[in-house]
Write a protein that holds these residues in place. Structure first.
Motif: not given
Length: 236
Positions: A80-90, A176-192
């Motif tokens: 499955d895939e789900v969207y993430l909004r990172i710095n205003g980008e999907l 975790r996305e809500r608690q972290m107030q969204r991810f800051k970059s694609c790289e950070q999201a992937q790593r975490f």
């Protein structure tokens, strides 16, 4: 804590403190400052910035060790895939789990077309070295493109109702996305998320399918494996 202090090379805090901080951060919806407070209650004075560096440095490494210890995945994979909004980008978080609910891998990508699906399939097969007998996805046609080219022998079923296992596995990510107030970059999201999925899943068996005794046994085994895979040599 044990009386036998061990340390990771280049770090002055005992290894048990560092791995406990990483465990707290990935297993519970805590911020670095929350972990700092919990450690302070135990008499360990460390800044939240140090905890952040510990999680960056050791989270991925610990997850890789746990991933090697996992049993062979089931032969039915739910994707499955789900969207993430990172710095205003999907962006899109691609996730695969087996029929037992074990997260096999995740991948954050900008697109969800056929090329993105094939990239995700290749990553899955490279890391796991196993091929599924059946894959279950939603109605996204990109999965069919990738399945026909990369997994032609696997049976492919598309159903929004049969894919609840993959959809439910997104819930910890959303918390975790809500608690972290969204991810800051694609790289950070992937790593975490790569580390979080493995560490969180290691300590979260399907409790509703177990008796109390079975759950306690699984929990004790999870702690034994965690301590063994995060151990270091005694400092001289």
């Amino acid at each position: 804590m044990t009386s036998e202090f061990t340390t990771y090379p280049g770090y002055r805090f005992p290894a048990e403190v560092i791995r406990h901080a990483v465990w707290l951060y990935h297993l519970f919806s805590l911020s670095f400052r929350d972990v700092e407070l919990l450690l302070a209650e135990r008499g360990v004075v460390v800044s939240h910035e140090s905890i952040r560096r510990w999680c960056l440095r050791f989270g991925t490494d610990f997850a890789a060790r746990l991933r090697k210890r996992r049993p062979k995945p089931g032969d039915t994979w739910h994707m499955d895939e789900v969207y993430l909004r990172i710095n205003g980008e999907l962006f899109y978080l691609w996730r695969a789990v087996d029929q037992h609910g074990v997260v096999l891998d995740v991948l954050v990508q900008k697109r969800r077309n056929g090329t993105a699906a094939k990239r995700f399939f290749k990553r899955l097969l490279a890391d796991l070295k196993y091929k599924p007998r059946k894959i279950i996805t939603d109605g996204l046609r990109s999965y069919g493109v990738a399945q026909r080219e990369i997994l032609p022998d696997a049976r492919h079923r598309t159903s929004r109702y049969l894919n609840n296992r993959a959809e439910n596995s997104h819930r910890p990510t959303r918390r975790r996305e809500r608690q972290m107030q969204r991810f800051k970059s694609c790289e950070q999201a992937q790593r975490f998320l790569s580390a979080h999925g493995v560490i969180y899943g290691h300590f979260r068996p399907r409790r509703h399918l177990m008796s109390a005794g079975e759950y306690r046994h699984a929990r004790d085994n999870a702690f034994r494996v965690w301590k063994r895979e995060t151990c270091v040599q005694v400092a001289a």
